[in-house]
Design an enzyme around this catalytic site. Sequence first.
Site, PDB file in Angstrom:
ATOM      1  N   ALA A  62     -41.029 -24.525 -46.503  1.00 52.43           N
ATOM      2  CA  ALA A  62     -41.812 -25.181 -47.966  1.00 52.43           C
ATOM      3  C   ALA A  62     -40.905 -25.591 -48.419  1.00 52.43           C
ATOM      4  O   ALA A  62     -39.936 -26.161 -48.448  1.00 52.43           O
ATOM      5  CB  ALA A  62     -41.496 -23.888 -48.854  1.00 52.43           C
ATOM      6  N   GLY A 107     -41.780 -20.969 -44.166  1.00 49.31           N
ATOM      7  CA  GLY A 107     -42.998 -21.401 -44.046  1.00 49.31           C
ATOM      8  C   GLY A 107     -43.112 -21.970 -42.736  1.00 49.31           C
ATOM      9  O   GLY A 107     -44.470 -21.740 -42.524  1.00 49.31           O
ATOM     10  N   GLU A 110     -43.641 -19.711 -40.680  1.00 50.55           N
ATOM     11  CA  GLU A 110     -44.860 -18.366 -41.199  1.00 50.55           C
ATOM     12  C   GLU A 110     -46.179 -19.125 -40.717  1.00 50.55           C
ATOM     13  O   GLU A 110     -47.646 -18.650 -40.273  1.00 50.55           O
ATOM     14  CB  GLU A 110     -44.803 -18.259 -42.365  1.00 50.55           C
ATOM     15  CG  GLU A 110     -43.753 -17.225 -42.933  1.00 50.55           C
ATOM     16  CD  GLU A 110     -43.095 -17.484 -44.504  1.00 50.55           C
ATOM     17  OE1 GLU A 110     -42.644 -18.680 -44.888  1.00 50.55           O
ATOM     18  OE2 GLU A 110     -43.737 -16.113 -44.852  1.00 50.55           O
ATOM     19  N   GLU A 130     -34.968 -17.804 -46.178  1.00 49.76           N
ATOM     20  CA  GLU A 130     -35.338 -17.753 -47.478  1.00 49.76           C
ATOM     21  C   GLU A 130     -33.933 -16.743 -48.060  1.00 49.76           C
ATOM     22  O   GLU A 130     -33.792 -17.640 -49.358  1.00 49.76           O
ATOM     23  CB  GLU A 130     -36.722 -17.266 -47.251  1.00 49.76           C
ATOM     24  CG  GLU A 130     -38.025 -17.631 -47.257  1.00 49.76           C
ATOM     25  CD  GLU A 130     -38.369 -18.058 -45.807  1.00 49.76           C
ATOM     26  OE1 GLU A 130     -37.874 -17.822 -45.156  1.00 49.76           O
ATOM     27  OE2 GLU A 130     -39.528 -17.930 -45.545  1.00 49.76           O
TER      28      GLU A 130
HETATM   29  N1  CAA Z   1     -37.971 -28.666 -48.217  1.00 50.38           N
HETATM   30  C1  CAA Z   1     -37.821 -30.061 -49.203  1.00 50.38           C
HETATM   31  N2  CAA Z   1     -37.624 -31.156 -48.566  1.00 50.38           N
HETATM   32  C2  CAA Z   1     -36.819 -30.671 -47.033  1.00 50.38           C
HETATM   33  C3  CAA Z   1     -37.357 -29.555 -46.274  1.00 50.38           C
HETATM   34  C4  CAA Z   1     -37.644 -29.064 -47.166  1.00 50.38           C
HETATM   35  N3  CAA Z   1     -37.214 -26.960 -46.723  1.00 50.38           N
HETATM   36  N4  CAA Z   1     -36.027 -29.226 -45.002  1.00 50.38           N
HETATM   37  C5  CAA Z   1     -35.815 -30.496 -44.961  1.00 50.38           C
HETATM   38  N5  CAA Z   1     -36.205 -31.726 -46.310  1.00 50.38           N
HETATM   39  C6  CAA Z   1     -36.229 -32.864 -45.943  1.00 50.38           C
HETATM   40  C7  CAA Z   1     -34.291 -33.461 -46.516  1.00 50.38           C
HETATM   41  O1  CAA Z   1     -34.147 -33.176 -48.057  1.00 50.38           O
HETATM   42  C8  CAA Z   1     -34.215 -33.882 -45.838  1.00 50.38           C
HETATM   43  O2  CAA Z   1     -34.418 -35.902 -46.839  1.00 50.38           O
HETATM   44  P1  CAA Z   1     -34.140 -36.772 -47.949  1.00 50.38           P
HETATM   45  O3  CAA Z   1     -33.223 -37.617 -46.481  1.00 50.38           O
HETATM   46  O4  CAA Z   1     -34.486 -37.444 -49.041  1.00 50.38           O
HETATM   47  O5  CAA Z   1     -32.287 -35.956 -48.083  1.00 50.38           O
HETATM   48  C9  CAA Z   1     -34.824 -34.334 -44.487  1.00 50.38           C
HETATM   49  O6  CAA Z   1     -35.946 -33.999 -44.966  1.00 50.38           O
HETATM   50  C10 CAA Z   1     -34.271 -34.187 -43.261  1.00 50.38           C
HETATM   51  O7  CAA Z   1     -33.474 -33.453 -43.633  1.00 50.38           O
HETATM   52  P2  CAA Z   1     -31.861 -32.706 -42.855  1.00 50.38           P
HETATM   53  O8  CAA Z   1     -30.950 -34.199 -43.455  1.00 50.38           O
HETATM   54  O9  CAA Z   1     -31.482 -31.548 -43.618  1.00 50.38           O
HETATM   55  O10 CAA Z   1     -32.155 -33.022 -41.471  1.00 50.38           O
HETATM   56  P3  CAA Z   1     -30.250 -32.418 -40.427  1.00 50.38           P
HETATM   57  O11 CAA Z   1     -31.073 -32.177 -39.424  1.00 50.38           O
HETATM   58  O12 CAA Z   1     -29.239 -32.380 -41.419  1.00 50.38           O
HETATM   59  O13 CAA Z   1     -31.372 -30.322 -42.014  1.00 50.38           O
HETATM   60  C11 CAA Z   1     -32.763 -28.768 -41.357  1.00 50.38           C
HETATM   61  C12 CAA Z   1     -32.330 -30.280 -40.820  1.00 50.38           C
HETATM   62  C13 CAA Z   1     -31.686 -27.602 -40.771  1.00 50.38           C
HETATM   63  C14 CAA Z   1     -34.333 -27.824 -40.884  1.00 50.38           C
HETATM   64  C15 CAA Z   1     -32.531 -28.206 -43.166  1.00 50.38           C
HETATM   65  O14 CAA Z   1     -33.357 -29.751 -43.369  1.00 50.38           O
HETATM   66  C16 CAA Z   1     -32.653 -27.478 -43.852  1.00 50.38           C
HETATM   67  O15 CAA Z   1     -31.577 -26.473 -43.869  1.00 50.38           O
HETATM   68  N6  CAA Z   1     -34.112 -27.356 -44.244  1.00 50.38           N
HETATM   69  C17 CAA Z   1     -34.076 -26.144 -44.694  1.00 50.38           C
HETATM   70  C18 CAA Z   1     -34.738 -25.260 -44.561  1.00 50.38           C
HETATM   71  C19 CAA Z   1     -35.639 -23.957 -45.556  1.00 50.38           C
HETATM   72  O16 CAA Z   1     -34.864 -23.073 -45.933  1.00 50.38           O
HETATM   73  N7  CAA Z   1     -36.936 -24.078 -44.834  1.00 50.38           N
HETATM   74  C20 CAA Z   1     -37.126 -22.583 -45.011  1.00 50.38           C
HETATM   75  C21 CAA Z   1     -37.809 -23.180 -46.908  1.00 50.38           C
HETATM   76  S1  CAA Z   1     -38.430 -21.900 -48.056  1.00 50.38           S
HETATM   77  C22 CAA Z   1     -39.937 -21.953 -47.705  1.00 50.38           C
HETATM   78  O17 CAA Z   1     -40.158 -22.092 -46.409  1.00 50.38           O
HETATM   79  C23 CAA Z   1     -40.279 -19.999 -48.273  1.00 50.38           C
HETATM   80  C24 CAA Z   1     -41.402 -19.594 -47.808  1.00 50.38           C
HETATM   81  O18 CAA Z   1     -41.450 -18.237 -47.095  1.00 50.38           O
HETATM   82  C25 CAA Z   1     -42.628 -20.230 -48.350  1.00 50.38           C
END
Ligand code: CAA
Length: 255
Positions: A62, A107, A110, A130
Site C-alpha cells: 500500500a 499489499g 496480498e 505491516e
Molecule cells: N508506499 C509508498 N512509496 C513507497 C513504498 C510504499 N509502500 N515503497 C517504496 N516507496 C517509494 C519510496 O518512498 C521511494 O520513493 P522516493 O524515491 O520518492 O523516496 C521509492 O519508492 C524507492 O524506494 P526505496 O528508496 O525505499 O527503495 P529501497 O530499494 O531502498 O527499499 C523497500 C525497498 C525495502 C521495498 C522499501 O521501499 C520499503 O520498505 N518499502 C515499504 C514496504 C512496506 O512496508 N510495505 C507495506 C505497506 S503497508 C500495507 O501494504 C498495508 C496493507 O496491508 C494494505
Amino acid sequence: MEVELTRDEEFAILTLNRPEALNALSFQILREIGEALDEAARSDARALLVTGAGEKAFCAGADIKELRNRSLTEQRAGAELGHAAFGKLDRLPIPSVALVNGYAFGGGLELALACTFRLAAPKAKMGLPEIKLGLIPGYGGTQRLPRVIGPARALEMILTGRTVEAREAEKLGLVNRVVEGDLLAAGKAFAREFTSYGLPALRLAREAVTRALDLPLHEGLMMEADLSTLAFQTEDAEEHMAAFEMKRKAAFKDR
Ligand code: CAA
C-alpha cells in the site's frame, strides 16, 4: 494510467506501472486494477499474468504516504477498496499467475496471494511488514496467507514482519516455484500446462478448491458432488469422454 492490461498470445498481462514508487498501491492504482480485471474477465484470454514494471519490485505494498492522517471511515473504505479489487481475482473466469519479479511486500504480497498461482524470480523478496508500521495486513493477507501456507507459518510472517527470500518462499509453498531467467516466458510456459483445457472445468476446479478451505468436510464433499455434476453436463466433458472411447481427437469448446 498506472496499470496496463495488454494481450499477448492467449494471455492477458496486467502490469503495475509505477516503478518510481516500486509499484506501490495508491488508491488510484487499486481502482485501475479493478477496472483492468473487469476488462480481462470480458476478454478471450485463457490466463492472466500479473507483474510489476521495473527491475526492483513486483509491488512494495500500500502507498504508505497515502495511508496517513485518514479518518476511520476513510481507512475502512480503503480496506474495502483493496478487498474489492483483489476479490475480482477470485471471481475471474480464468486462472491467474503472479510473476513476482522483485519485492512483494504488504499489499503487494496480498495481490500475489489473491492470484491462483505464484512464480518468483530468484531475487524476489516477500513479506507482510505491516507490524513494523504498527499495522496489520489489510488487503486480505491475514485470511489468504494462512490458507496458502498454514496458520503457524502465516502467524510467524505476520507477527515478525520478516522478509522471506524466494527459495524459502518455495519451501513454504508461498510460491509454486522459483524460475531462473525470463520470468514472463516462464509464466507463459507454466500457464500453458492448463490453458488448452476447457474453461468450464478449470473454473469449477478452482471454485471447488477455494470453497474447500471454507467448509467442513461433509459440506465440502456435497459441494464437490454438485460441481463435479456440473462438469459432467458440459459439452466439453461429453465430447472428450466420447473421443476417448472412439479413440479420436477432440477439441475444447469452453461449453
Ligand atoms: N508506499 C509508498 N512509496 C513507497 C513504498 C510504499 N509502500 N515503497 C517504496 N516507496 C517509494 C519510496 O518512498 C521511494 O520513493 P522516493 O524515491 O520518492 O523516496 C521509492 O519508492 C524507492 O524506494 P526505496 O528508496 O525505499 O527503495 P529501497 O530499494 O531502498 O527499499 C523497500 C525497498 C525495502 C521495498 C522499501 O521501499 C520499503 O520498505 N518499502 C515499504 C514496504 C512496506 O512496508 N510495505 C507495506 C505497506 S503497508 C500495507 O501494504 C498495508 C496493507 O496491508 C494494505
